[in-house]
Scaffold this active site. Sequence first.
Site, PDB file in Angstrom:
ATOM      1  N   HIS A 102      99.234  48.700   1.522  1.00 12.59           N
ATOM      2  CA  HIS A 102      98.648  47.678   0.630  1.00 12.59           C
ATOM      3  C   HIS A 102      99.531  46.412   0.604  1.00 12.59           C
ATOM      4  CE1 HIS A 102      97.217  45.953  -3.162  1.00 12.59           C
ATOM      5  NE2 HIS A 102      96.361  46.913  -3.350  1.00 12.59           N
ATOM      6  N   GLU A 149      95.295  44.438   3.669  1.00 14.73           N
ATOM      7  CA  GLU A 149      95.743  45.827   3.652  1.00 14.73           C
ATOM      8  C   GLU A 149      95.095  46.616   4.794  1.00 14.73           C
ATOM      9  OE1 GLU A 149      94.566  47.111  -0.297  1.00 14.73           O
ATOM     10  OE2 GLU A 149      94.839  45.046  -1.001  1.00 14.73           O
TER      11      GLU A 149
HETATM   12  O1  TA6 Z   1      93.456  46.676  -2.924  1.00 17.95           O
HETATM   13  C1  TA6 Z   1      92.879  45.909  -3.953  1.00 17.95           C
HETATM   14  C2  TA6 Z   1      92.929  46.706  -5.248  1.00 17.95           C
HETATM   15  O2  TA6 Z   1      92.245  47.929  -5.125  1.00 17.95           O
HETATM   16  C3  TA6 Z   1      92.364  45.842  -6.381  1.00 17.95           C
HETATM   17  O3  TA6 Z   1      91.125  46.335  -6.838  1.00 17.95           O
HETATM   18  C4  TA6 Z   1      93.463  45.886  -7.444  1.00 17.95           C
HETATM   19  O4  TA6 Z   1      93.273  46.970  -8.313  1.00 17.95           O
HETATM   20  C5  TA6 Z   1      94.701  46.046  -6.555  1.00 17.95           C
HETATM   21  O5  TA6 Z   1      94.292  47.002  -5.587  1.00 17.95           O
HETATM   22  C6  TA6 Z   1      95.981  46.397  -7.261  1.00 17.95           C
HETATM   23  O6  TA6 Z   1      95.895  47.675  -7.768  1.00 17.95           O
HETATM   24  P1  TA6 Z   1      97.147  48.190  -8.669  1.00 17.95           P
HETATM   25  O7  TA6 Z   1      96.811  49.600  -9.042  1.00 17.95           O
HETATM   26  O8  TA6 Z   1      98.378  48.091  -7.801  1.00 17.95           O
HETATM   27  O9  TA6 Z   1      97.230  47.238  -9.833  1.00 17.95           O
END
Ligand code: TA6
Length: 297
Positions: A165, A269
Amino acid sequence: MTDTETALRSFLIPGRVEARTENGQLPKLLLSTAGSTAELYLHGAQVTYFQKQSERPLLFMSAQSYFAPDKPIRGGVPIIFPWFGPRDGAAAHGFARTAAWSLVDSSATNNETRVTLELAQATDLGEWPAHRLRYRVTVSDVLRLELEVTNNSTARELAHESCLHTYFAIGDIHTTRIAGLQGACYLDKVDNFVEKTETAAEIAITGETDRVYLNTDSTVTIIDPLWHRRIVVEKSGSRSTVVWNPWIAKAKAMADFGDDEYQRMLCVESGNVDRDRLALAPGTSSTLSTTLRSELF
Ligand code: TA6
């Protein structure tokens, strides 16, 4: 000396792989080559910094990030496993990113420094079959990340999602563009997960953006005119690419993220999520890899 420091000692290489204990007393590794440096925490095996000598840092880290054993670090490259997104009664994005990983190998050659970290569950436990994650981080003039997932169960399939991510540092979200996804279908999470097809050769970010591109192995390029930099995200063993920027309201709603930090970050990601999730038969492995490189223009 703590148990962690003792366990680390045998893998440290002076000037190339060194241990630090800083934020929140979480153990951190400092990886160096002649032309680049990187940092990663054993907490979540999270790379939080990578910089080539002639450039700005490649990865974004929030100035508000937590550094606590029970919380994810906000920035760098969180490892998402075994589920992506929210989950009833559990932390979003799985347990790997808040687990204490172990350093199991290290090496340093002329222009590469590499460490391998491991997270394992020895037996079938509840929903999750026995499994082992091995994460290899290779630092050179590029940053190469390889996440190997092995199903160590003798009887059960390991159905899981995984994702690297990555938070990239950019000069200004308003002028940054994303190329390489034209023609790919995506789930638009800010429009009730409606499935759409990407029509733009270069995607602009003009609001909260949260898109899960599916069935794509494309290389993605982030074009950053303010910093005169292109960031190239190559991948293998990955069918999903997620593009995320929280924009104004979501940025304000996150306690571990500065209100204006959305302007200086973009997540691209690489993983296998939603319809691209993997099902590993007992005794088999899969490797999700991404190579992050940058060039000035
Ligand atoms: O990858 C994008 C995502 O799924 C968004 O929906 C947002 O929730 C982000 O990840 C960050 O997630 P986190 O749990 O690290 O706040």
